[in-house]
Design a protein around this motif. Sequence first.
Motif, PDB file in Angstrom:
ATOM      1  N   GLY A   1       0.783  -1.229   0.000  1.00 41.45           N
ATOM      2  CA  GLY A   1       0.000   0.000   0.000  1.00 41.45           C
ATOM      3  C   GLY A   1       0.815   1.279   0.000  1.00 41.45           C
ATOM      4  N   TYR A   2       2.138   1.166   0.014  1.00 37.62           N
ATOM      5  CA  TYR A   2       2.968   2.363  -0.098  1.00 37.62           C
ATOM      6  C   TYR A   2       2.943   2.786  -1.562  1.00 37.62           C
ATOM      7  N   ARG A   3       3.327   3.992  -1.812  1.00 40.72           N
ATOM      8  CA  ARG A   3       3.384   4.497  -3.192  1.00 40.72           C
ATOM      9  C   ARG A   3       4.834   4.826  -3.533  1.00 40.72           C
ATOM     10  N   PRO A   4       5.642   3.808  -3.762  1.00 42.08           N
ATOM     11  CA  PRO A   4       7.057   4.063  -4.019  1.00 42.08           C
ATOM     12  C   PRO A   4       7.293   4.690  -5.388  1.00 42.08           C
ATOM     13  N   THR A   5       8.399   5.429  -5.470  1.00 40.11           N
ATOM     14  CA  THR A   5       8.860   5.961  -6.751  1.00 40.11           C
ATOM     15  C   THR A   5      10.353   5.693  -6.862  1.00 40.11           C
ATOM     16  N   ARG A   6      10.806   5.492  -8.077  1.00 39.68           N
ATOM     17  CA  ARG A   6      12.246   5.351  -8.349  1.00 39.68           C
ATOM     18  C   ARG A   6      12.715   6.708  -8.824  1.00 39.68           C
ATOM     19  N   ASP A   7      13.431   7.431  -7.998  1.00 38.52           N
ATOM     20  CA  ASP A   7      13.856   8.764  -8.418  1.00 38.52           C
ATOM     21  C   ASP A   7      15.282   8.794  -8.955  1.00 38.52           C
ATOM     22  N   THR A   8      16.047   7.748  -8.716  1.00 39.59           N
ATOM     23  CA  THR A   8      17.387   7.616  -9.297  1.00 39.59           C
ATOM     24  C   THR A   8      17.633   6.148  -9.593  1.00 39.59           C
ATOM     25  N   ASP A   9      18.791   5.861 -10.149  1.00 37.63           N
ATOM     26  CA  ASP A   9      19.162   4.467 -10.450  1.00 37.63           C
ATOM     27  C   ASP A   9      19.294   3.634  -9.196  1.00 37.63           C
ATOM     28  N   ILE A  10      19.637   4.286  -8.103  1.00 32.39           N
ATOM     29  CA  ILE A  10      19.962   3.541  -6.885  1.00 32.39           C
ATOM     30  C   ILE A  10      18.960   3.739  -5.756  1.00 32.39           C
ATOM     31  N   ARG A  11      17.872   4.468  -5.976  1.00 32.12           N
ATOM     32  CA  ARG A  11      17.022   4.840  -4.844  1.00 32.12           C
ATOM     33  C   ARG A  11      15.537   4.691  -5.141  1.00 32.12           C
ATOM     34  N   ILE A  12      14.842   4.185  -4.129  1.00 32.09           N
ATOM     35  CA  ILE A  12      13.379   4.140  -4.110  1.00 32.09           C
ATOM     36  C   ILE A  12      12.931   5.008  -2.942  1.00 32.09           C
ATOM     37  N   VAL A  13      11.984   5.888  -3.189  1.00 32.39           N
ATOM     38  CA  VAL A  13      11.475   6.802  -2.165  1.00 32.39           C
ATOM     39  C   VAL A  13       9.992   6.521  -1.950  1.00 32.39           C
ATOM     40  N   TYR A  14       9.556   6.554  -0.696  1.00 33.11           N
ATOM     41  CA  TYR A  14       8.142   6.394  -0.360  1.00 33.11           C
ATOM     42  C   TYR A  14       7.892   6.985   1.015  1.00 33.11           C
ATOM     43  N   LYS A  15       6.627   7.217   1.317  1.00 31.29           N
ATOM     44  CA  LYS A  15       6.250   7.746   2.631  1.00 31.29           C
ATOM     45  C   LYS A  15       5.746   6.613   3.514  1.00 31.29           C
ATOM     46  N   ASN A  16       6.206   6.641   4.756  1.00 31.77           N
ATOM     47  CA  ASN A  16       5.730   5.728   5.776  1.00 31.77           C
ATOM     48  C   ASN A  16       5.285   6.601   6.943  1.00 31.77           C
ATOM     49  N   GLU A  17       3.989   6.651   7.177  1.00 33.17           N
ATOM     50  CA  GLU A  17       3.409   7.456   8.255  1.00 33.17           C
ATOM     51  C   GLU A  17       3.903   8.911   8.193  1.00 33.17           C
ATOM     52  N   GLY A  18       3.916   9.474   7.000  1.00 30.26           N
ATOM     53  CA  GLY A  18       4.265  10.875   6.825  1.00 30.26           C
ATOM     54  C   GLY A  18       5.747  11.172   6.698  1.00 30.26           C
ATOM     55  N   THR A  19       6.593  10.171   6.865  1.00 34.28           N
ATOM     56  CA  THR A  19       8.034  10.361   6.779  1.00 34.28           C
ATOM     57  C   THR A  19       8.550   9.724   5.485  1.00 34.28           C
ATOM     58  N   TYR A  20       9.415  10.449   4.782  1.00 34.47           N
ATOM     59  CA  TYR A  20      10.013   9.893   3.575  1.00 34.47           C
ATOM     60  C   TYR A  20      11.094   8.892   3.944  1.00 34.47           C
ATOM     61  N   PHE A  21      10.963   7.682   3.425  1.00 35.57           N
ATOM     62  CA  PHE A  21      11.962   6.635   3.573  1.00 35.57           C
ATOM     63  C   PHE A  21      12.615   6.449   2.207  1.00 35.57           C
ATOM     64  N   CYS A  22      13.900   6.134   2.208  1.00 41.05           N
ATOM     65  CA  CYS A  22      14.631   5.922   0.953  1.00 41.05           C
ATOM     66  C   CYS A  22      15.448   4.641   1.030  1.00 41.05           C
ATOM     67  N   PHE A  23      15.161   3.711   0.128  1.00 37.40           N
ATOM     68  CA  PHE A  23      15.996   2.521  -0.033  1.00 37.40           C
ATOM     69  C   PHE A  23      17.121   2.877  -0.979  1.00 37.40           C
ATOM     70  N   TYR A  24      18.341   2.476  -0.623  1.00 42.24           N
ATOM     71  CA  TYR A  24      19.502   2.681  -1.480  1.00 42.24           C
ATOM     72  C   TYR A  24      20.119   1.322  -1.792  1.00 42.24           C
TER      73      TYR A  24
END
Length: 170
Positions: free
Chosen positions: A34-57
Amino acid sequence: MALLKKSRAAADKPLELELEKVLPEIFEALAAEGYRPTRDTDIRIVYKNEGTYFCFYYRTEDPEFLMLRATFERSVYEDVHEAFIYKACAATDFDQKVSKAYVDDEGDLVFSVESFLLPGTPVAPLALRLNDALAATIAFFHRKLPELVKEYEREEELEEELSHVSGLPN
């Protein structure tokens, strides 16, 4: 007999990490939750978790390392003395074990959870576990910080009360 030899050969073959599938698997797992992730770079996925931006690298140059991070600007805590932030970071690091909480070079507060990503590791469940661990880390910090401030204020009040007491018996 030939089938048995093929089966043994497959079992003896080392598992390989499919580098190009790591971020897509994480993306799919987050979307399924149910998160709405986006790929903003080659190495990163960004999404919100309870109002906070989380970033997978994840970088294919460092294929055995996965990191999830959240950053809060220092201005969020402008009314809190820096010493309390550092103490809360230390308490968070100690209590939460697999996570880090620190103040970066710009003075922003950074939380991260890191993991080795070895061949054969199921990426999607690991990503969701890291997500939960980071959320728990941030929640712990936000409980601990006001506790430290209140504890300090109680000590200050006690010292002030004791300084007004005179004529203590010998």
